[in-house]
Design a protein around this motif. Structure first.
Motif, PDB file in Angstrom:
ATOM      1  N   UNK A  38       0.821  -1.199   0.000  1.00  0.00           N
ATOM      2  CA  UNK A  38       0.000   0.000   0.000  1.00  0.00           C
ATOM      3  C   UNK A  38       0.861   1.257   0.000  1.00  0.00           C
ATOM      4  N   UNK A  39       0.289   2.317  -0.554  1.00  0.00           N
ATOM      5  CA  UNK A  39       0.960   3.614  -0.616  1.00  0.00           C
ATOM      6  C   UNK A  39       0.311   4.570   0.373  1.00  0.00           C
ATOM      7  N   UNK A  40       1.098   5.529   0.840  1.00  0.00           N
ATOM      8  CA  UNK A  40       0.541   6.570   1.705  1.00  0.00           C
ATOM      9  C   UNK A  40       0.177   7.805   0.902  1.00  0.00           C
ATOM     10  N   UNK A  41       0.085   8.944   1.574  1.00  0.00           N
ATOM     11  CA  UNK A  41      -0.247  10.193   0.898  1.00  0.00           C
ATOM     12  C   UNK A  41      -1.734  10.327   0.644  1.00  0.00           C
ATOM     13  N   UNK A  42      -2.111  11.415   0.013  1.00  0.00           N
ATOM     14  CA  UNK A  42      -3.528  11.694  -0.210  1.00  0.00           C
ATOM     15  C   UNK A  42      -4.087  11.049  -1.474  1.00  0.00           C
ATOM     16  N   UNK A  43      -3.235  10.810  -2.473  1.00  0.00           N
ATOM     17  CA  UNK A  43      -3.729  10.324  -3.764  1.00  0.00           C
ATOM     18  C   UNK A  43      -4.521   9.018  -3.669  1.00  0.00           C
ATOM     19  N   UNK A  44      -4.089   8.007  -2.887  1.00  0.00           N
ATOM     20  CA  UNK A  44      -4.844   6.748  -2.873  1.00  0.00           C
ATOM     21  C   UNK A  44      -6.032   6.720  -1.914  1.00  0.00           C
ATOM     22  N   UNK A  45      -6.261   7.793  -1.187  1.00  0.00           N
ATOM     23  CA  UNK A  45      -7.327   7.796  -0.183  1.00  0.00           C
ATOM     24  C   UNK A  45      -8.685   7.450  -0.798  1.00  0.00           C
ATOM     25  N   UNK A  46      -9.003   8.079  -1.925  1.00  0.00           N
ATOM     26  CA  UNK A  46     -10.286   7.822  -2.587  1.00  0.00           C
ATOM     27  C   UNK A  46     -10.359   6.390  -3.107  1.00  0.00           C
ATOM     28  N   UNK A  47      -9.237   5.872  -3.583  1.00  0.00           N
ATOM     29  CA  UNK A  47      -9.178   4.483  -4.053  1.00  0.00           C
ATOM     30  C   UNK A  47      -9.473   3.525  -2.906  1.00  0.00           C
ATOM     31  N   UNK A  48      -8.844   3.719  -1.758  1.00  0.00           N
ATOM     32  CA  UNK A  48      -9.074   2.845  -0.610  1.00  0.00           C
ATOM     33  C   UNK A  48     -10.530   2.880  -0.173  1.00  0.00           C
ATOM     34  N   UNK A  49     -11.100   4.073  -0.193  1.00  0.00           N
ATOM     35  CA  UNK A  49     -12.506   4.218   0.188  1.00  0.00           C
ATOM     36  C   UNK A  49     -13.418   3.428  -0.746  1.00  0.00           C
ATOM     37  N   UNK A  50     -13.100   3.442  -2.029  1.00  0.00           N
ATOM     38  CA  UNK A  50     -13.886   2.681  -3.009  1.00  0.00           C
ATOM     39  C   UNK A  50     -13.745   1.179  -2.794  1.00  0.00           C
ATOM     40  N   UNK A  51     -12.519   0.724  -2.547  1.00  0.00           N
ATOM     41  CA  UNK A  51     -12.287  -0.704  -2.353  1.00  0.00           C
ATOM     42  C   UNK A  51     -13.009  -1.239  -1.118  1.00  0.00           C
ATOM     43  N   UNK A 139       2.794   6.209  -5.495  1.00  0.00           N
ATOM     44  CA  UNK A 139       2.457   7.556  -5.928  1.00  0.00           C
ATOM     45  C   UNK A 139       3.728   8.242  -6.398  1.00  0.00           C
ATOM     46  N   UNK A 140       3.571   9.440  -6.947  1.00  0.00           N
ATOM     47  CA  UNK A 140       4.723  10.239  -7.348  1.00  0.00           C
ATOM     48  C   UNK A 140       4.535  11.663  -6.858  1.00  0.00           C
ATOM     49  N   UNK A 141       5.554  12.200  -6.202  1.00  0.00           N
ATOM     50  CA  UNK A 141       5.480  13.566  -5.718  1.00  0.00           C
ATOM     51  C   UNK A 141       5.765  14.579  -6.807  1.00  0.00           C
ATOM     52  N   UNK A 142       5.471  15.834  -6.524  1.00  0.00           N
ATOM     53  CA  UNK A 142       5.744  16.909  -7.479  1.00  0.00           C
ATOM     54  C   UNK A 142       7.218  16.933  -7.889  1.00  0.00           C
ATOM     55  N   UNK A 143       8.095  16.499  -6.977  1.00  0.00           N
ATOM     56  CA  UNK A 143       9.531  16.524  -7.229  1.00  0.00           C
ATOM     57  C   UNK A 143      10.038  15.244  -7.888  1.00  0.00           C
ATOM     58  N   UNK A 144       9.131  14.330  -8.214  1.00  0.00           N
ATOM     59  CA  UNK A 144       9.536  13.095  -8.870  1.00  0.00           C
ATOM     60  C   UNK A 144       9.910  11.973  -7.926  1.00  0.00           C
ATOM     61  N   UNK A 145       9.732  12.173  -6.615  1.00  0.00           N
ATOM     62  CA  UNK A 145      10.046  11.091  -5.680  1.00  0.00           C
ATOM     63  C   UNK A 145       8.930  10.054  -5.670  1.00  0.00           C
ATOM     64  N   UNK A 146       9.270   8.865  -5.272  1.00  0.00           N
ATOM     65  CA  UNK A 146       8.291   7.822  -4.996  1.00  0.00           C
ATOM     66  C   UNK A 146       8.805   7.045  -3.798  1.00  0.00           C
ATOM     67  N   UNK A 147       7.905   6.355  -3.065  1.00  0.00           N
ATOM     68  CA  UNK A 147       8.284   5.784  -1.783  1.00  0.00           C
ATOM     69  C   UNK A 147       8.913   6.918  -0.965  1.00  0.00           C
ATOM     70  N   UNK A 148      10.018   6.644  -0.247  1.00  0.00           N
ATOM     71  CA  UNK A 148      10.784   7.744   0.368  1.00  0.00           C
ATOM     72  C   UNK A 148      12.118   7.893  -0.352  1.00  0.00           C
TER      73      UNK A 148
END
Length: 241
Positions: A38-51, A139-148
């Motif tokens: 699973x990923x953190x951050x705000x982007x997957x929140x809606x996905x988790x809610x749907x699942x 997910x991908x951050x504005x700066x191009x990071x993923x994970x940490x």
């Protein structure tokens, strides 16, 4: 690499929920359990809610899924910034998951100890397999990071360890993260990216010259697995498609 474009974040979440549900059921036709990062951050929140809602709460065999995390902030579980807490609130507390199949990155011990413990857990799970996870959600951050894996940090260059802990000066906190080597041994990786603010970065990551020091998301290239980018039209706006 396969690119999937949806109109907006709501449609994107619907598309990804359906895709994940189908994929889990398909994989479980030939094996007994499914490993899902699973990923953190705000982007997957809606996905988790749907699942967590119909029809997916009934279609997916939740008791056969083992859950892991891609990264974690070294803050208590009760802290709003804790990635695991968000996943519990939006998904895991609402579906029929076996509690023994939930593997959080612990923050009640030191970050280095947590990384060591998680590495040992993953090695015990996957030591006899050519691949690691069945599905990694990123997910991908504005700066191009993923994970940490943040631009300019030493962890970007990690070649051996599967899990690392390090102090992120810019955020004044420790982070615990999976590394590129373990993710690239996965059967399938799915990036979820939305928003006009990520359009230029997304173009650079997918279409630009390889520069993982600047765009760590480029590191994620499964050796023998699938790579899917699910994005909305705003995020895809700068790409030549």
């Amino acid at each position: 690499m396969e690119l999937h474009i949806a109109k907006d974040p709501a449609q994107l979440s619907e598309n990804v929920a359906a895709w994940i549900s189908n994929y889990i059921q398909e994989v479980l036709q030939s094996q007994e359990q499914f490993t899902f990062v699973l990923s953190g951050g705000n982007t997957p929140r809606q996905l988790y809610s749907l699942l967590a809602k119909a029809p997916y709460n009934m279609m997916i065999p939740w008791e056969k899924i083992h859950f892991f995390w891609g990264d974690e902030r070294d803050v208590p579980f009760e802290d709003d910034r804790n990635n695991a807490r968000m996943a519990f609130e939006e998904l895991l507390d609402k579906v029929a998951v076996n509690p023994d199949n939930i593997h959080v990155m612990r923050t009640d011990i030191g970050p280095e100890a947590s990384a060591t413990e998680y590495e040992a857990l993953l090695q015990s799970y996957f030591s006899k397999s050519d691949t690691t996870f069945d599905l990694v959600l990123l997910g991908m951050g504005d700066d191009g990071h993923t994970l940490s894996l943040f631009p300019g940090t030493p962890v970007v260059h990690e070649q051996k360890a599967w899990v690392k802990a390090f102090f992120l000066q810019a955020q004044d906190m420790y982070r615990i993260t999976l590394t590129a080597p373990v993710v690239n041994k996965s059967a399938c990786v799915l990036f979820l990216t939305t928003g006009e603010n990520k359009a230029i970065t997304l173009k650079n990551v997918i279409e630009g010259t390889f520069d993982a020091e600047k765009f760590p998301s480029q590191l994620i290239r499964p050796v023998d697995g699938e790579l899917h980018w699910f994005v909305d039209e705003a995020a895809a706006g700068a790409m030549e498609i």
